[in-house]
Design an enzyme around this catalytic site. Structure first.
Site, PDB file in Angstrom:
ATOM      1  N   TYR A 140       0.824  -1.278  -0.073  1.00 51.91           N
ATOM      2  CA  TYR A 140       0.043  -0.086  -0.066  1.00 51.91           C
ATOM      3  C   TYR A 140       0.941   0.973  -0.004  1.00 51.91           C
ATOM      4  CZ  TYR A 140      -3.125   3.398   1.989  1.00 51.91           C
ATOM      5  OH  TYR A 140      -3.831   4.886   2.456  1.00 51.91           O
ATOM      6  N   ILE A 184     -10.169   4.514  15.773  1.00 47.16           N
ATOM      7  CA  ILE A 184     -11.111   5.112  16.395  1.00 47.16           C
ATOM      8  C   ILE A 184     -12.696   4.770  15.992  1.00 47.16           C
ATOM      9  CG2 ILE A 184     -11.902   7.425  16.727  1.00 47.16           C
ATOM     10  CD1 ILE A 184      -9.203   8.571  16.727  1.00 47.16           C
TER      11      ILE A 184
HETATM   12  N1  LIG Z   1      -8.405   7.159   6.460  1.00 46.82           N
HETATM   13  C1  LIG Z   1      -7.229   7.385   6.613  1.00 46.82           C
HETATM   14  O1  LIG Z   1      -6.492   7.479   7.689  1.00 46.82           O
HETATM   15  C2  LIG Z   1      -6.097   7.490   5.408  1.00 46.82           C
HETATM   16  C3  LIG Z   1      -4.804   8.157   5.560  1.00 46.82           C
HETATM   17  C4  LIG Z   1      -3.854   7.992   4.485  1.00 46.82           C
HETATM   18  C5  LIG Z   1      -4.407   8.150   3.431  1.00 46.82           C
HETATM   19  N2  LIG Z   1      -5.941   8.011   3.215  1.00 46.82           N
HETATM   20  C6  LIG Z   1      -6.317   7.788   1.717  1.00 46.82           C
HETATM   21  O2  LIG Z   1      -7.437   8.422   1.483  1.00 46.82           O
HETATM   22  C7  LIG Z   1      -8.555   8.158   0.302  1.00 46.82           C
HETATM   23  C8  LIG Z   1      -9.736   7.808   1.203  1.00 46.82           C
HETATM   24  O3  LIG Z   1      -9.665   6.929   2.133  1.00 46.82           O
HETATM   25  P1  LIG Z   1     -10.990   6.659   3.132  1.00 46.82           P
HETATM   26  O4  LIG Z   1     -10.254   6.536   4.393  1.00 46.82           O
HETATM   27  O5  LIG Z   1     -11.952   7.882   2.953  1.00 46.82           O
HETATM   28  O6  LIG Z   1     -11.424   5.391   2.430  1.00 46.82           O
HETATM   29  P2  LIG Z   1     -12.803   4.951   1.964  1.00 46.82           P
HETATM   30  O7  LIG Z   1     -12.744   3.518   1.559  1.00 46.82           O
HETATM   31  O8  LIG Z   1     -14.064   5.268   2.622  1.00 46.82           O
HETATM   32  O9  LIG Z   1     -12.621   5.755   0.566  1.00 46.82           O
HETATM   33  C9  LIG Z   1     -12.231   5.197  -0.662  1.00 46.82           C
HETATM   34  C10 LIG Z   1     -13.468   5.233  -1.728  1.00 46.82           C
HETATM   35  O10 LIG Z   1     -12.870   4.810  -2.788  1.00 46.82           O
HETATM   36  C11 LIG Z   1     -13.857   3.851  -3.333  1.00 46.82           C
HETATM   37  N3  LIG Z   1     -13.203   2.997  -4.384  1.00 46.82           N
HETATM   38  C12 LIG Z   1     -12.320   2.066  -3.992  1.00 46.82           C
HETATM   39  N4  LIG Z   1     -11.764   1.381  -5.150  1.00 46.82           N
HETATM   40  C13 LIG Z   1     -12.495   1.914  -5.946  1.00 46.82           C
HETATM   41  C14 LIG Z   1     -12.170   1.676  -7.660  1.00 46.82           C
HETATM   42  N5  LIG Z   1     -11.550   0.812  -7.864  1.00 46.82           N
HETATM   43  N6  LIG Z   1     -13.046   2.673  -8.417  1.00 46.82           N
HETATM   44  C15 LIG Z   1     -13.680   3.594  -7.988  1.00 46.82           C
HETATM   45  N7  LIG Z   1     -14.021   3.718  -6.718  1.00 46.82           N
HETATM   46  C16 LIG Z   1     -13.228   3.074  -5.736  1.00 46.82           C
HETATM   47  C17 LIG Z   1     -14.535   3.258  -2.415  1.00 46.82           C
HETATM   48  O11 LIG Z   1     -15.978   2.766  -2.869  1.00 46.82           O
HETATM   49  C18 LIG Z   1     -14.824   4.330  -1.270  1.00 46.82           C
HETATM   50  O12 LIG Z   1     -15.775   5.092  -1.347  1.00 46.82           O
HETATM   51  C19 LIG Z   1      -7.618   6.915   0.046  1.00 46.82           C
HETATM   52  O13 LIG Z   1      -6.859   6.988  -1.117  1.00 46.82           O
HETATM   53  C20 LIG Z   1      -6.586   6.360   1.192  1.00 46.82           C
HETATM   54  O14 LIG Z   1      -5.782   5.593   0.867  1.00 46.82           O
HETATM   55  C21 LIG Z   1      -6.517   7.777   4.073  1.00 46.82           C
END
Ligand SMILES: NC(=O)c1ccc[n+]([C@@H]2O[C@H](COP(=O)([O-])OP(=O)(O)OC[C@H]3O[C@@H](n4cnc5c(N)ncnc54)[C@H](O)[C@@H]3O)[C@@H](O)[C@H]2O)c1
Length: 306
Positions: A140, A184
């Protein structure tokens, strides 16, 4: 501005969509709803259910965005470890599909949801700034770093401005409590139902927890800056899992004592990021403390039982 938010039905993406719409922008969303939820979707956003692993160039031509904010991803670090090719399918090929289609359609700016914790790996110093060595310890993290390198390539060869926001651990309302990520959300969901969450190992492992509302503000600021490059979006404060547990159980009013399970092999012990660069580049700093953010999160989970 015409803005496309990929992953706009997910946790962080949907809050960004709300803020962009409130600021008067025209917002479209591409999401395959794999972890996202239609209930998160702002009704004023134009929604396209599509998968970024497929050719989405026709869609992007139709949407014709000036800015793409890319949040769609496979977000589970453990899934990336057990199936690196699956992770790369969404997180590398999917991201490339979005960038390529954008560049072919004269895209001006790309905002990328990157990660601090997973990119820096075990830190040499605390908090890590953006020049800290990058030594990802999961597919990742490798994929997110690869995308940052692709963005550098597209900037230098095609003039695409970009901002990679290297988030710390993001938390808040709408986070999915059923995955492996998001301690959380997982603890809050269980504690308000009177269930016993399990702390992995001694619970002394610490992370930098940044509230989703603060993350959204960084994404709003990213629209108006000339800066291109990487920025940590974090608090510079370390909180242990034990501290989280006692804080959430106090706020949720449940008198449940902590229960510890075996430690997760290979789990990072500490992660903490400096936000000084984001502060100097576009005046961003976190406004919500962990205590305040947990209060908001518990209140939201109480009002939105799952
Ligand atoms: N939550 C965290 O702590 C965190 C930390 C660092 C980075 N991020 C990044 O932030 C972004 C959002 O994360 P999040 O926590 O909101 O997660 P999340 O799973 O709620 O959001 C990801 C979204 O992408 C969509 N998705 C996944 N694969 C897909 C595909 N192949 N085609 C179209 N849509 C697709 C999912 O349906 C979902 O709505 C991600 O890129 C994640 O890597 C999150």
């Amino acid at each position: 501005m015409r803005i496309l938010v990929t992953g706009g039905a997910g946790f962080i993406g949907s809050h960004i969509v709300d803020a962009y719409i409130n600021a008067g922008h025209e917002v479209s969303v591409i999401d395959n709803l794999s972890t996202g939820n239609k209930n998160n979707l702002n009704p004023k956003a134009k929604f396209y259910q599509a998968d970024i692993r497929e050719d989405i160039s026709v869609l992007i031509k139709e949407i014709n965005p000036e800015v793409i904010n890319h949040h769609a991803a496979q977000i589970d670090v453990r899934v990336s470890v057990s199936n690196p090719a699956f992770d790369a399918g969404a997180n590398i090929i999917g991201t490339l599909n979005v960038i390529e289609a954008g560049v072919k359609n004269r895209l001006k700016k790309f905002i990328f949801a990157s990660t601090g914790g997973a990119i820096y790996g075990e830190q040499d110093y605390f908090p890590a700034d953006e020049i800290h060595p990058t030594r990802p310890l999961s597919p990742y993290g490798v994929a997110k770093l690869a995308c940052e390198k692709y963005l550098y390539y597209y900037k230098h060869n095609f003039g695409l401005d970009y901002i990679a926001l290297r988030y710390a651990n993001v938390y808040g309302p709408r986070q999915n409590p059923f995955g492996e990520a998001g301690v959380i959300a997982i603890f809050t969901h269980k504690l308000i139902r009177g269930e016993q969450p399990l702390i992995n190992g001694d619970g002394l492992q610490s992370r930098d927890y940044v509230y989703v509302g603060d993350v959204v503000k960084a994404n709003v600021k990213a629209l108006g800056t000339e800066f291109t490059g990487e920025l940590n979006i974090a608090t510079g404060v370390e909180t242990s899992v034990n501290e989280l547990f006692s804080n959430i159980s106090r706020v949720s009013g449940k008198n449940i004592t902590a229960s510890h399970g075996p430690a997760k092999k290979g789990e990072q012990q500490r992660s903490c990021l400096s936000y000084e660069k984001a502060k100097s580049v576009f005046g961003w700093e976190p406004a919500v403390s962990v205590a305040g953010g947990i209060k908001n999160t518990v209140e939201w989970f109480l009002k939105n039982p799952r």
